[in-house]
Design an enzyme around this catalytic site. Structure first.
Site, PDB file in Angstrom:
ATOM      1  N   ASN A   9       0.872  -1.174   0.000  1.00 30.48           N
ATOM      2  CA  ASN A   9       0.000   0.000   0.000  1.00 30.48           C
ATOM      3  C   ASN A   9       0.911   1.226   0.000  1.00 30.48           C
ATOM      4  O   ASN A   9       1.506   1.555   1.018  1.00 30.48           O
ATOM      5  CB  ASN A   9      -0.889  -0.022   1.261  1.00 30.48           C
ATOM      6  CG  ASN A   9      -1.676   1.260   1.431  1.00 30.48           C
ATOM      7  OD1 ASN A   9      -1.813   2.048   0.494  1.00 30.48           O
ATOM      8  ND2 ASN A   9      -2.198   1.483   2.634  1.00 30.48           N
ATOM      9  N   LYS A  11       0.173   4.253  -0.265  1.00 32.54           N
ATOM     10  CA  LYS A  11      -0.452   5.447   0.348  1.00 32.54           C
ATOM     11  C   LYS A  11      -0.241   6.668  -0.564  1.00 32.54           C
ATOM     12  O   LYS A  11      -0.213   6.536  -1.780  1.00 32.54           O
ATOM     13  CB  LYS A  11       0.103   5.676   1.755  1.00 32.54           C
ATOM     14  CG  LYS A  11       0.056   4.418   2.614  1.00 32.54           C
ATOM     15  CD  LYS A  11       0.276   4.697   4.070  1.00 32.54           C
ATOM     16  CE  LYS A  11       0.411   3.395   4.827  1.00 32.54           C
ATOM     17  NZ  LYS A  11       0.324   3.533   6.259  1.00 32.54           N
ATOM     18  N   HIS A  97      -9.302   1.375   5.126  1.00 27.19           N
ATOM     19  CA  HIS A  97      -8.011   1.508   5.806  1.00 27.19           C
ATOM     20  C   HIS A  97      -8.185   2.438   7.000  1.00 27.19           C
ATOM     21  O   HIS A  97      -8.942   3.407   6.940  1.00 27.19           O
ATOM     22  CB  HIS A  97      -6.970   2.062   4.827  1.00 27.19           C
ATOM     23  CG  HIS A  97      -5.576   1.977   5.355  1.00 27.19           C
ATOM     24  ND1 HIS A  97      -5.082   2.879   6.277  1.00 27.19           N
ATOM     25  CD2 HIS A  97      -4.585   1.081   5.136  1.00 27.19           C
ATOM     26  CE1 HIS A  97      -3.841   2.543   6.572  1.00 27.19           C
ATOM     27  NE2 HIS A  97      -3.511   1.456   5.899  1.00 27.19           N
ATOM     28  N   GLU A  99      -6.484   4.750   8.108  1.00 24.52           N
ATOM     29  CA  GLU A  99      -6.225   6.174   7.841  1.00 24.52           C
ATOM     30  C   GLU A  99      -7.456   6.839   7.234  1.00 24.52           C
ATOM     31  O   GLU A  99      -7.744   7.997   7.497  1.00 24.52           O
ATOM     32  CB  GLU A  99      -4.994   6.315   6.932  1.00 24.52           C
ATOM     33  CG  GLU A  99      -3.714   6.035   7.713  1.00 24.52           C
ATOM     34  CD  GLU A  99      -2.581   5.449   6.889  1.00 24.52           C
ATOM     35  OE1 GLU A  99      -2.629   5.497   5.652  1.00 24.52           O
ATOM     36  OE2 GLU A  99      -1.634   4.914   7.506  1.00 24.52           O
ATOM     37  N   GLU A 169      -5.298  -4.986  10.955  1.00 27.67           N
ATOM     38  CA  GLU A 169      -4.290  -3.943  11.076  1.00 27.67           C
ATOM     39  C   GLU A 169      -4.517  -3.182  12.383  1.00 27.67           C
ATOM     40  O   GLU A 169      -5.290  -2.207  12.405  1.00 27.67           O
ATOM     41  CB  GLU A 169      -4.405  -2.963   9.910  1.00 27.67           C
ATOM     42  CG  GLU A 169      -4.183  -3.597   8.559  1.00 27.67           C
ATOM     43  CD  GLU A 169      -3.600  -2.595   7.566  1.00 27.67           C
ATOM     44  OE1 GLU A 169      -2.485  -2.843   7.103  1.00 27.67           O
ATOM     45  OE2 GLU A 169      -4.228  -1.574   7.297  1.00 27.67           O
ATOM     46  N   GLY A 175       2.478   2.186  10.660  1.00 31.19           N
ATOM     47  CA  GLY A 175       3.395   3.303  10.453  1.00 31.19           C
ATOM     48  C   GLY A 175       4.182   3.698  11.689  1.00 31.19           C
ATOM     49  O   GLY A 175       4.840   4.739  11.706  1.00 31.19           O
ATOM     50  N   SER A 214       3.512  -2.223  10.330  1.00 31.35           N
ATOM     51  CA  SER A 214       4.970  -2.239  10.482  1.00 31.35           C
ATOM     52  C   SER A 214       5.591  -3.591  10.148  1.00 31.35           C
ATOM     53  O   SER A 214       6.585  -3.999  10.763  1.00 31.35           O
ATOM     54  CB  SER A 214       5.367  -1.794  11.895  1.00 31.35           C
ATOM     55  OG  SER A 214       4.923  -0.478  12.128  1.00 31.35           O
TER      56      SER A 214
HETATM   57  C1  PEP Z   1      -0.673   0.001   5.944  1.00 27.83           C
HETATM   58  O1  PEP Z   1      -0.590   1.019   5.281  1.00 27.83           O
HETATM   59  O2  PEP Z   1      -1.687  -0.694   5.838  1.00 27.83           O
HETATM   60  C2  PEP Z   1       0.418  -0.351   6.844  1.00 27.83           C
HETATM   61  C3  PEP Z   1       0.331  -1.478   7.491  1.00 27.83           C
HETATM   62  O3  PEP Z   1       1.461   0.523   6.938  1.00 27.83           O
HETATM   63  P1  PEP Z   1       2.896   0.200   7.596  1.00 27.83           P
HETATM   64  O4  PEP Z   1       3.366  -1.097   7.019  1.00 27.83           O
HETATM   65  O5  PEP Z   1       3.748   1.356   7.219  1.00 27.83           O
HETATM   66  O6  PEP Z   1       2.683   0.091   9.078  1.00 27.83           O
END
Ligand code: PEP
Length: 257
Positions: A9, A11, A97, A99, A169, A175, A214
């Site tokens: 992803n 973003k 997501h 975010e 998640e 992040g 992460s």
């Molecule tokens: C994500 O964007 O779904 C995500 C898990 O980001 P990151 O791997 O940076 O934590």
């Protein structure tokens, strides 16, 4: 063989030139891998889907989008429909997501509408769920997951379950550089699989369950080897070809075991 999807992803990162370069490097790296059973996906920003699609044509990489609207067409300024994304070659679309839940006020109800539209359009929704740190500390994790699954998957039939992915998640792991522990991921994924089996039916054994938060080249191996983890949704570590390729490599090792 266990299903394994390694999804990047991106973003709101990459200009068109950077996007082309990144997917070109990933595609080049994949050509050096002797065997790939893992499904590989990149979800670039919407404006770069078209050019990324051209670069990865003929490679092992599938194309996805980070968001969509649930209506087919009409007066929705700034929005993008499932069929528009499908025509660009997208096979997957991320829905809900954290975010977008946080910054765009997306609710479970809206995410459900998007997931239904994605499925009806013949694409695979990657439906994101996960608890906040406060909710985990308050021991509400499974209550939150249950509510998100019930509302985001409302109306889904058992036969739909092989055509969707659910990404667990935990919001506190996205992040932050602090991934959930192997025990936490194992517990959550076993719970999700069990819950879907009981609530919707044994078809949920075929649902792709992704972990996101992460994930990186160092922790991917142990997370991807867990029984009910069918891959990762990867943000930061999908933005450099080397780390994304290393995670793909770990995914490949995990299904060979
Ligand atoms: C994500 O964007 O779904 C995500 C898990 O980001 P990151 O791997 O940076 O934590």
């Amino acid at each position: 063989m266990k299903q394994m999807l390694i999804a990047g992803n991106w973003k709101m990162n990459t200009t068109s030139i950077e996007a082309e370069k990144l997917c070109g490097l990933i595609a080049g790296g994949l050509m050096k891998m002797p065997r790939i059973d893992v499904k590989i996906l990149v979800c670039p920003p919407a404006v770069n889907i078209s050019n990324v699609g051209r670069v990865i044509k003929g490679s092992r990489i599938s194309l996805g989008a980070q968001n969509c609207h649930y209506e087919r067409k009409g007066a929705y300024t700034g929005e993008i429909s499932v069929s528009m994304l499908s025509h660009l070659g997208c096979e997957y679309i991320i829905a809900g997501h954290s975010e977008r839940r946080a910054y765009c006020a997306e609710t479970n109800e809206l995410i459900n509408k998007k997931a239904v539209a994605i499925l009806s359009g013949g694409l695979i929704p990657i439906i994101c769920i996960g608890e906040s740190l406060e909710q985990r500390k308050a021991m509400q994790t499974f209550e939150i997951l249950e509510n998100q699954l019930n509302e985001c998957l409302y109306g889904f039939a058992e036969s739909d379950m092989e055509n969707i992915a659910v990404a667990y998640e935990p919001v506190w792991a996205i992040g932050t550089g602090v991934a959930a522990s192997v025990r936490q991921v194992d517990e959550a994924h076993n719970w999700i699989r069990n819950y879907l089996n009981n609530a919707i039916g044994a078809g949920a054994n075929n649902t792709i369950l992704l972990y996101g938060g992460s994930m990186n080249a160092d922790n991917a191996g142990e997370l991807l080897r867990l029984e009910n983890v069918n891959g990762g949704l990867i943000g930061g570590a999908s933005l450099t070809a080397d780390s994304f390729l290393s995670i793909i490599h770990e995914g490949q090792n995990a299904i060979r075991m």
